[in-house]
Scaffold this motif. Structure first.
Motif, PDB file in Angstrom:
ATOM      1  N   ASP A  41       0.848  -1.182   0.000  1.00 29.00           N
ATOM      2  CA  ASP A  41       0.000   0.000   0.000  1.00 29.00           C
ATOM      3  C   ASP A  41       0.890   1.240   0.000  1.00 29.00           C
ATOM      4  O   ASP A  41       2.122   1.157  -0.030  1.00 29.00           O
ATOM      5  N   ALA A  42       0.256   2.399   0.036  1.00 26.94           N
ATOM      6  CA  ALA A  42       1.008   3.647  -0.102  1.00 26.94           C
ATOM      7  C   ALA A  42       2.085   3.799   0.956  1.00 26.94           C
ATOM      8  O   ALA A  42       3.221   4.200   0.658  1.00 26.94           O
ATOM      9  N   LEU A  49      11.048   3.389   0.381  1.00 27.97           N
ATOM     10  CA  LEU A  49      11.832   4.506  -0.154  1.00 27.97           C
ATOM     11  C   LEU A  49      12.620   5.199   0.955  1.00 27.97           C
ATOM     12  O   LEU A  49      13.828   5.454   0.818  1.00 27.97           O
ATOM     13  N   GLU A  50      11.956   5.501   2.046  1.00 30.45           N
ATOM     14  CA  GLU A  50      12.609   6.173   3.170  1.00 30.45           C
ATOM     15  C   GLU A  50      13.800   5.362   3.673  1.00 30.45           C
ATOM     16  O   GLU A  50      14.872   5.915   3.991  1.00 30.45           O
ATOM     17  N   ILE A  91       2.822   0.783 -10.363  1.00 32.26           N
ATOM     18  CA  ILE A  91       2.875   0.756  -8.891  1.00 32.26           C
ATOM     19  C   ILE A  91       1.480   1.118  -8.394  1.00 32.26           C
ATOM     20  O   ILE A  91       1.212   2.282  -8.044  1.00 32.26           O
ATOM     21  N   PRO A  92       0.563   0.184  -8.356  1.00 31.74           N
ATOM     22  CA  PRO A  92      -0.837   0.507  -8.049  1.00 31.74           C
ATOM     23  C   PRO A  92      -1.060   1.065  -6.648  1.00 31.74           C
ATOM     24  O   PRO A  92      -2.097   1.682  -6.390  1.00 31.74           O
ATOM     25  N   GLY A  93      -0.113   0.884  -5.741  1.00 30.65           N
ATOM     26  CA  GLY A  93      -0.292   1.385  -4.388  1.00 30.65           C
ATOM     27  C   GLY A  93      -0.238   2.898  -4.275  1.00 30.65           C
ATOM     28  O   GLY A  93      -0.664   3.462  -3.262  1.00 30.65           O
ATOM     29  N   TRP A  94       0.317   3.560  -5.287  1.00 33.56           N
ATOM     30  CA  TRP A  94       0.389   5.023  -5.278  1.00 33.56           C
ATOM     31  C   TRP A  94      -0.535   5.598  -6.345  1.00 33.56           C
ATOM     32  O   TRP A  94      -0.307   5.384  -7.549  1.00 33.56           O
TER      33      TRP A  94
END
Length: 319
Positions: A41-42, A49-50, A91-94
């Motif tokens: 998910d988002a 990334l972080e 990237i469907p989560g974003w």
């Protein structure tokens, strides 16, 4: 802001999330990557990334953000630019994720610039790669998806919405081509991306019933002479050649730099590409275009993301 400092860079695609630290001259000091969480998910995507961004800062021994000239980030598109709201098709989560704002909140006090990942690749190749010294360059990423960025008259072209150069959605087979993830039919991405190419090959009898097969596996089998693998590479190469011919006729290009995972297939991909290009780029000026593998390889996106900050006079007009 440290005008002469290094840049924290990120490259977010459907296959991997990469981060690095890039010196002012364009040298990648350190970098790392993780697989993109396919079903994340988002917030899972954001945490991935972080994590890689913090990791490369630690390795580079940068504890004070004031030592950085800024943060540059490339992400799969489409993107609402320059606001940095991203909705990557792969990237469907974003969806409308406020990437630029989230990065600015997490790494405060430095410029944060976000662009399409293929545009960053094009900037990197023009700044320090195969397009260096040329004024009119198309950079292409052929990986999970297919994207591109345009440099014309020595400057990045962003277009009305920041999505100029999106060659993956040039139509190369409008009648018999497959449906694309964008909703169209016969787009280059629907034929030549890693995901669609592997799926096509499996439907044609390559490794049937084996889940998780990738274009890298397909290219490896093609190199060993597998007939479906070789046919898949010819199919992708032909589609790429047709799209590049169209782009060259439209934009009067000098160099096309092709990067991304599938580009590493070498002659299996580039030979049919050149054949199709020769068949469709018939005007004298179009015949002069050079199509080459990305000189920066898999680091082109990170170097280009840094160029948004370090060479912003050519590659950034969003502030």
């Amino acid at each position: 802001m440290a005008e002469s400092g290094a840049v924290l860079a990120a490259d977010i695609g459907g296959t991997k999330i990469a981060a690095g630290v890039v010196e002012p001259g364009g040298r990648l000091v350190t970098w790392t990557q993780v697989p993109t969480p396919r079903d994340g998910d988002a917030e899972q995507l954001w945490r991935a990334l972080e994590s890689v961004l913090d990791q490369v800062l630690n390795v580079a021994k940068i504890s004070d953000l004031a030592d950085l000239a800024g943060l540059g980030c490339g992400c799969g598109g489409p993107i609402e630019w320059p606001a940095g709201l991203v909705s990557p098709l792969n990237i469907p989560g974003w969806r409308a994720f406020p990437l630029r704002d989230r990065l600015a909140d997490r790494y405060p006090g430095i410029p944060v610039r976000v662009h399409n990942d293929a545009i960053c690749m094009a900037a990197g190749e023009h700044w320090r790669g195969a397009g260096r010294g040329w004024r009119n360059v198309l950079g292409m990423v052929v990986s999970t998806g297919v994207g591109g960025g345009l440099i014309l008259d020595n400057r990045l072209i962003v277009g009305a919405s920041g999505n100029a150069g999106h060659i993956g959605h040039v139509v190369v087979d409008p009648e018999d081509g497959p449906v694309c993830v964008c909703g169209g039919r016969g787009c280059l991405e629907a034929i030549a991306s890693g995901l669609t190419l592997a799926a096509w090959a499996q439907a044609e009898g390559w490794r049937p019933g084996q889940p998780g097969m990738t274009a890298k596996d397909l290219a490896g089998d093609a190199a060993q002479g597998h007939p479906v693998g070789r046919a898949a590479m010819r199919r992708a190469g032909r589609a790429l050649g047709i799209a590049i011919a169209s782009a060259t006729n439209l934009c009067d290009l000098q160099v096309v730099s092709v990067g991304g995972g599938l580009s590493q297939a070498g002659a299996l991909l580039f030979d049919p590409l050149q054949e199709a290009l020769a068949a469709h780029a018939r005007l004298d000026f179009a015949r002069e275009v050079r199509v080459v593998p990305a000189a920066l390889g898999q680091s082109a996106g990170l170097v280009g993301a840094a160029a948004l900050v370090l060479a912003g006079e050519r590659y950034w007009t969003g502030d």
